[in-house]
Design a protein around this motif. Structure first.
Motif, PDB file in Angstrom:
ATOM      1  N   MET A   1       0.849  -1.194   0.000  1.00  0.00           N
ATOM      2  CA  MET A   1       0.000   0.000   0.000  1.00  0.00           C
ATOM      3  C   MET A   1       0.883   1.241   0.000  1.00  0.00           C
ATOM      4  N   GLY A   2       0.666   2.100  -0.944  1.00  0.00           N
ATOM      5  CA  GLY A   2       1.488   3.294  -1.029  1.00  0.00           C
ATOM      6  C   GLY A   2       0.938   4.419  -0.177  1.00  0.00           C
ATOM      7  N   MET A   3       1.773   5.418   0.020  1.00  0.00           N
ATOM      8  CA  MET A   3       1.346   6.594   0.754  1.00  0.00           C
ATOM      9  C   MET A   3       1.181   7.727  -0.244  1.00  0.00           C
ATOM     10  N   ARG A   4      -0.023   8.267  -0.302  1.00  0.00           N
ATOM     11  CA  ARG A   4      -0.271   9.330  -1.263  1.00  0.00           C
ATOM     12  C   ARG A   4       0.419  10.603  -0.806  1.00  0.00           C
ATOM     13  N   VAL A   5       1.083  11.239  -1.737  1.00  0.00           N
ATOM     14  CA  VAL A   5       1.707  12.530  -1.492  1.00  0.00           C
ATOM     15  C   VAL A   5       0.831  13.546  -2.206  1.00  0.00           C
ATOM     16  N   ASN A   6       0.517  14.635  -1.548  1.00  0.00           N
ATOM     17  CA  ASN A   6      -0.387  15.604  -2.176  1.00  0.00           C
ATOM     18  C   ASN A   6       0.330  16.451  -3.220  1.00  0.00           C
ATOM     19  N   ILE A   7       0.872  15.767  -4.184  1.00  0.00           N
ATOM     20  CA  ILE A   7       1.556  16.435  -5.287  1.00  0.00           C
ATOM     21  C   ILE A   7       0.925  15.912  -6.570  1.00  0.00           C
ATOM     22  N   LEU A   8       0.440  16.819  -7.365  1.00  0.00           N
ATOM     23  CA  LEU A   8      -0.151  16.424  -8.639  1.00  0.00           C
ATOM     24  C   LEU A   8       0.948  16.162  -9.659  1.00  0.00           C
ATOM     25  N   VAL A   9       0.714  15.153 -10.473  1.00  0.00           N
ATOM     26  CA  VAL A   9       1.671  14.803 -11.503  1.00  0.00           C
ATOM     27  C   VAL A   9       1.883  15.964 -12.481  1.00  0.00           C
ATOM     28  N   LYS A  10       0.917  16.880 -12.529  1.00  0.00           N
ATOM     29  CA  LYS A  10       1.019  18.060 -13.417  1.00  0.00           C
ATOM     30  C   LYS A  10       2.259  18.907 -13.160  1.00  0.00           C
ATOM     31  N   VAL A  11       2.785  18.891 -11.913  1.00  0.00           N
ATOM     32  CA  VAL A  11       3.961  19.736 -11.651  1.00  0.00           C
ATOM     33  C   VAL A  11       5.128  19.331 -12.542  1.00  0.00           C
ATOM     34  N   PHE A  12       5.100  18.096 -13.052  1.00  0.00           N
ATOM     35  CA  PHE A  12       6.206  17.633 -13.897  1.00  0.00           C
ATOM     36  C   PHE A  12       6.078  18.095 -15.347  1.00  0.00           C
ATOM     37  N   GLU A  13       5.066  18.900 -15.642  1.00  0.00           N
ATOM     38  CA  GLU A  13       4.996  19.488 -16.982  1.00  0.00           C
ATOM     39  C   GLU A  13       6.071  20.553 -17.142  1.00  0.00           C
ATOM     40  N   ARG A  14       6.465  21.191 -16.034  1.00  0.00           N
ATOM     41  CA  ARG A  14       7.431  22.293 -16.110  1.00  0.00           C
ATOM     42  C   ARG A  14       8.796  21.959 -15.539  1.00  0.00           C
ATOM     43  N   ARG A  15       8.905  20.840 -14.816  1.00  0.00           N
ATOM     44  CA  ARG A  15      10.195  20.479 -14.204  1.00  0.00           C
ATOM     45  C   ARG A  15      10.301  18.960 -14.169  1.00  0.00           C
ATOM     46  N   ASN A  16      11.525  18.464 -13.975  1.00  0.00           N
ATOM     47  CA  ASN A  16      11.672  17.007 -13.970  1.00  0.00           C
ATOM     48  C   ASN A  16      11.926  16.437 -12.584  1.00  0.00           C
ATOM     49  N   SER A  17      11.969  17.308 -11.563  1.00  0.00           N
ATOM     50  CA  SER A  17      12.197  16.780 -10.217  1.00  0.00           C
ATOM     51  C   SER A  17      11.602  17.695  -9.162  1.00  0.00           C
ATOM     52  N   ILE A  18      11.260  17.086  -8.014  1.00  0.00           N
ATOM     53  CA  ILE A  18      10.783  17.837  -6.861  1.00  0.00           C
ATOM     54  C   ILE A  18      11.292  17.135  -5.601  1.00  0.00           C
ATOM     55  N   ILE A  19      11.262  17.862  -4.494  1.00  0.00           N
ATOM     56  CA  ILE A  19      11.528  17.263  -3.192  1.00  0.00           C
ATOM     57  C   ILE A  19      10.192  17.192  -2.465  1.00  0.00           C
ATOM     58  N   ALA A  20       9.839  15.999  -1.997  1.00  0.00           N
ATOM     59  CA  ALA A  20       8.622  15.816  -1.212  1.00  0.00           C
ATOM     60  C   ALA A  20       9.037  15.452   0.211  1.00  0.00           C
ATOM     61  N   TRP A  21       8.391  16.065   1.190  1.00  0.00           N
ATOM     62  CA  TRP A  21       8.690  15.738   2.583  1.00  0.00           C
ATOM     63  C   TRP A  21       7.706  14.678   3.039  1.00  0.00           C
ATOM     64  N   VAL A  22       8.218  13.508   3.363  1.00  0.00           N
ATOM     65  CA  VAL A  22       7.397  12.378   3.775  1.00  0.00           C
ATOM     66  C   VAL A  22       7.897  11.906   5.138  1.00  0.00           C
ATOM     67  N   ASN A  23       7.012  11.910   6.136  1.00  0.00           N
ATOM     68  CA  ASN A  23       7.412  11.536   7.505  1.00  0.00           C
ATOM     69  C   ASN A  23       8.660  12.301   7.956  1.00  0.00           C
ATOM     70  N   ASN A  24       8.675  13.595   7.688  1.00  0.00           N
ATOM     71  CA  ASN A  24       9.781  14.477   8.083  1.00  0.00           C
ATOM     72  C   ASN A  24      11.109  14.141   7.433  1.00  0.00           C
ATOM     73  N   LYS A  25      11.083  13.449   6.300  1.00  0.00           N
ATOM     74  CA  LYS A  25      12.339  13.275   5.584  1.00  0.00           C
ATOM     75  C   LYS A  25      12.134  13.593   4.116  1.00  0.00           C
ATOM     76  N   PRO A  26      13.163  14.189   3.511  1.00  0.00           N
ATOM     77  CA  PRO A  26      13.023  14.617   2.115  1.00  0.00           C
ATOM     78  C   PRO A  26      13.249  13.459   1.151  1.00  0.00           C
ATOM     79  N   ILE A  27      12.347  13.351   0.188  1.00  0.00           N
ATOM     80  CA  ILE A  27      12.480  12.339  -0.860  1.00  0.00           C
ATOM     81  C   ILE A  27      12.484  13.068  -2.196  1.00  0.00           C
TER      82      ILE A  27
END
Length: 113
Positions: A1-27
């Motif tokens: 079971m995955g953990m949903r991150v509130n990041i829409l896939v649309k953000v990748f239309e303008r960039r190829n990477s992001i940092i998501a904070w999951v359980n207080n650690k950056p991914i």
């Protein structure tokens, strides 16, 4: 079971990477080709820098220029030691942990631990 991150896939239309904070650690989430890859976003050299500089599937540490393959977490270029860029954190182990990234039917990213 995955953990949903509130990041829409649309953000990748303008960039190829992001940092998501999951359980207080950056991914780092990278889109390469039509796939998404997730990897711990802290450099393994001295654990001091976020891996935000991504070119294709290669993430480069801004502190000492170590390079990682986001698909595997492996170090592909060793860090250059620069005494003027000191770090305070503990040593992190290589390879960096990687995560499977899925896209939900609603277009959100989901991280599998």
């Amino acid at each position: 079971m995955g953990m949903r991150v509130n990041i829409l896939v649309k953000v990748f239309e303008r960039r190829n990477s992001i940092i998501a904070w999951v359980n207080n650690k950056p991914i780092l989430i990278v889109k390469y080709g039509d796939k998404f890859y997730g990897m711990d976003a802290v450099c393994a050299h001295m654990g001091c820098a976020l891996l935000t500089d991504v070119n294709g599937y290669v993430a480069t540490c801004p502190a000492h220029l170590a390079k990682y393959d986001v698909r595997t977490g492996e170090l592909i270029e060793k860090p250059m030691v620069r005494p003027e860029a000191p770090c305070e954190y503990m040593q992190v182990k290589v390879p960096l942990k990687t995560y499977k990234i899925n896209v939900t039917p609603e277009g959100f990213l989901e991280i599998e631990e």
